[in-house]
Motif scaffolding. Sequence first.
Motif, PDB file in Angstrom:
ATOM      1  N   CYS A 131      36.943  63.897  37.787  1.00 24.78           N
ATOM      2  CA  CYS A 131      37.814  62.900  38.411  1.00 24.78           C
ATOM      3  C   CYS A 131      36.995  61.812  39.111  1.00 24.78           C
ATOM      4  O   CYS A 131      37.177  60.621  38.827  1.00 24.78           O
ATOM      5  CB  CYS A 131      38.786  63.571  39.377  1.00 24.78           C
ATOM      6  SG  CYS A 131      39.900  62.424  40.214  1.00 24.78           S
ATOM      7  N   CYS A 299      41.515  60.236  30.334  1.00 26.94           N
ATOM      8  CA  CYS A 299      42.595  61.233  30.338  1.00 26.94           C
ATOM      9  C   CYS A 299      42.801  61.799  28.942  1.00 26.94           C
ATOM     10  O   CYS A 299      42.962  63.016  28.767  1.00 26.94           O
ATOM     11  CB  CYS A 299      43.890  60.607  30.845  1.00 26.94           C
ATOM     12  SG  CYS A 299      43.959  60.313  32.618  1.00 26.94           S
ATOM     13  N   SER A 303      41.860  65.648  27.855  1.00 24.77           N
ATOM     14  CA  SER A 303      42.936  66.521  27.370  1.00 24.77           C
ATOM     15  C   SER A 303      42.600  67.078  25.992  1.00 24.77           C
ATOM     16  O   SER A 303      42.858  68.253  25.699  1.00 24.77           O
ATOM     17  CB  SER A 303      44.261  65.752  27.333  1.00 24.77           C
ATOM     18  OG  SER A 303      44.721  65.493  28.641  1.00 24.77           O
ATOM     19  N   LYS A 380      47.252  57.789  25.384  1.00 22.26           N
ATOM     20  CA  LYS A 380      47.298  58.551  26.626  1.00 22.26           C
ATOM     21  C   LYS A 380      48.580  59.381  26.693  1.00 22.26           C
ATOM     22  O   LYS A 380      48.555  60.551  27.083  1.00 22.26           O
ATOM     23  CB  LYS A 380      47.202  57.585  27.808  1.00 22.26           C
ATOM     24  CG  LYS A 380      46.839  58.239  29.134  1.00 22.26           C
ATOM     25  CD  LYS A 380      48.063  58.660  29.924  1.00 22.26           C
ATOM     26  CE  LYS A 380      47.705  59.129  31.324  1.00 22.26           C
ATOM     27  NZ  LYS A 380      48.861  59.667  32.056  1.00 22.26           N
ATOM     28  N   CYS A 384      47.884  63.591  26.113  1.00 25.28           N
ATOM     29  CA  CYS A 384      48.049  64.330  27.371  1.00 25.28           C
ATOM     30  C   CYS A 384      49.335  65.145  27.379  1.00 25.28           C
ATOM     31  O   CYS A 384      49.396  66.216  28.001  1.00 25.28           O
ATOM     32  CB  CYS A 384      48.038  63.356  28.549  1.00 25.28           C
ATOM     33  SG  CYS A 384      46.484  62.441  28.718  1.00 25.28           S
ATOM     34  N   ASN A 419      46.524  65.255  33.607  1.00 24.27           N
ATOM     35  CA  ASN A 419      46.229  64.014  32.883  1.00 24.27           C
ATOM     36  C   ASN A 419      47.492  63.321  32.400  1.00 24.27           C
ATOM     37  O   ASN A 419      47.504  62.092  32.229  1.00 24.27           O
ATOM     38  CB  ASN A 419      45.302  64.302  31.700  1.00 24.27           C
ATOM     39  CG  ASN A 419      43.879  64.553  32.140  1.00 24.27           C
ATOM     40  OD1 ASN A 419      43.415  64.000  33.138  1.00 24.27           O
ATOM     41  ND2 ASN A 419      43.169  65.405  31.415  1.00 24.27           N
TER      42      ASN A 419
END
Length: 542
Positions: A131, A299, A303, A380, A384, A419
């Motif tokens: 992160c 992200c 994932s 994304k 995710c 995520n």
Amino acid sequence: MTDDVTNQPPPLTGGNAWRGDPLLIQLAERFSDPVRKDLDGLGRFVLTQEAQELARLANVETPKLRTHDRQGRRIDVVEFHPAYHALMRRSVANGLHSSVWENGDPEIGRRHQVRAARFYLTAELETGHLCPITMTNASLAALMASPKLFREWAPRVTTRKYDQSQKPPVEKTGLTVGMGMTEKQGGTDVRANVTRAERAGSGFYRLTGHKWFMSAPMSDAFLVLAQAPEGLSCFLVPRVLGDGSGNGFRFQRLKDKLGNRSNASSEVEFVNAIGEMVGEPGAGVKTIMDMVTLTRLDCAVASSAIMRAGLAEAVHHARHRQVFGSTLIEQPLMQRVLADMALDVAAATALSFRLARSFDEAASDRGEAAFARAMTPVVKYWVCKIAPPLLYEAMECLGGNGYVEEAPLARYYREAPVNAIWEGSGNVMALDVLRVLGRAPGLFEDVLAGIDRDLGAGGRGTIGVLKAAMQVAATDDGSARLLTEQLALSAAAAELRRLGAGRIADAFVETRLAGQWRNTYGMLDSRHDARMIIDTLYPPVN
């Protein structure tokens, strides 16, 4: 003897996450030999018992907030287990926080892809510490809106040295940068923020207010949104001032999160914190979005990696566990389940690296620029979104052994939702797709042309379905998720075709684009060679 242990798979350690991943090797085939050698070393490290123990400890021994010292002085520090610092030190040394910004990189035309490969392998080990790595990397994109600040901070960020000390930024050997946007009353609606920024002279502002979520609170500085006289603006706010004193940060508590436990997330009050404006006054959202775009790529990559690690555990278990007279992987139902999941992991991985490639080539290729802008929220969203259910299914392959905390699958499963929630939930991503469609529909024309080209004859009818979905979405916001998922599936299928994935691509196209009803994994029929799919994407270790 009751103490004898039989029919239990050995730990999945001692191998090489890089060499055991044919798709990742193919995606990196154009990388230079030094980079591939580096990936080989990283792949070996993440499957060592030492690395696995660091990941476990960093999540078991969670961060602790100390607001005051023993004499009652306000200190506002978060203490981490040494395992967390060890993971941070290695990731910073690998340049995960800065490599796309470094000068003299021989992989200059593939910087985002090279970093994505390193990030992917590291995320298979432990994602919580990534992160602050992600935010530091992405923060430099926002700082480019203020060349002076970029010149001051970028050299200190790109040192590849991890410095956990509590010192002024100018005295440290390396820096990390976080961000603070979300407030109690606003959440995604950051324009509802009430944190105030008042001019303090000499180009500085004083910030007063709160942030409901501020991850990685021990970062050296934060990009913060606050209401200036001209409107919502972005500010760079150091945590420690030049004289070593605190900069008005008052940490209220750490969030007790479902997952992402190695990483601290805090609630914070700002009391006359000094900051400098980044970008134009009143253009805070525009400035911070340059940062958000890069975090969305991470992200998706993370994932994909968590899914890969989880499914690798399930395949490993199935190859060793005996049931009904044979190994689990010989059971037709288990083969279909594992192969079905493997298709999604391969597609998610290929699509995430497709997005990284568009970031690398956007400056010189119109079609790639269109893909980067239009498809970032699409990629994304889908990658995710599928991680939690896939990791649950992988957990079920191990039965009760997958559900207990000693197994890494429990950690992967708890990690998976973050995520999808962070940096734009599913609805936010879908609405972003509609926003692009409304403002720049020509971008999707370029995207569809690329999908059509790469899908080839096997994808006939797909473009028509996508165009119809766009027409519906133009007048029905509630259909945005339908369009977003169809775009993701089509782009993933196209990338598998472009990579020459053969029968694996065929199986994905026929089961994901043919409109078949699907609600769980294991829905492959006998036309698709399930064992071939598993052994191709997860080669047996001799």
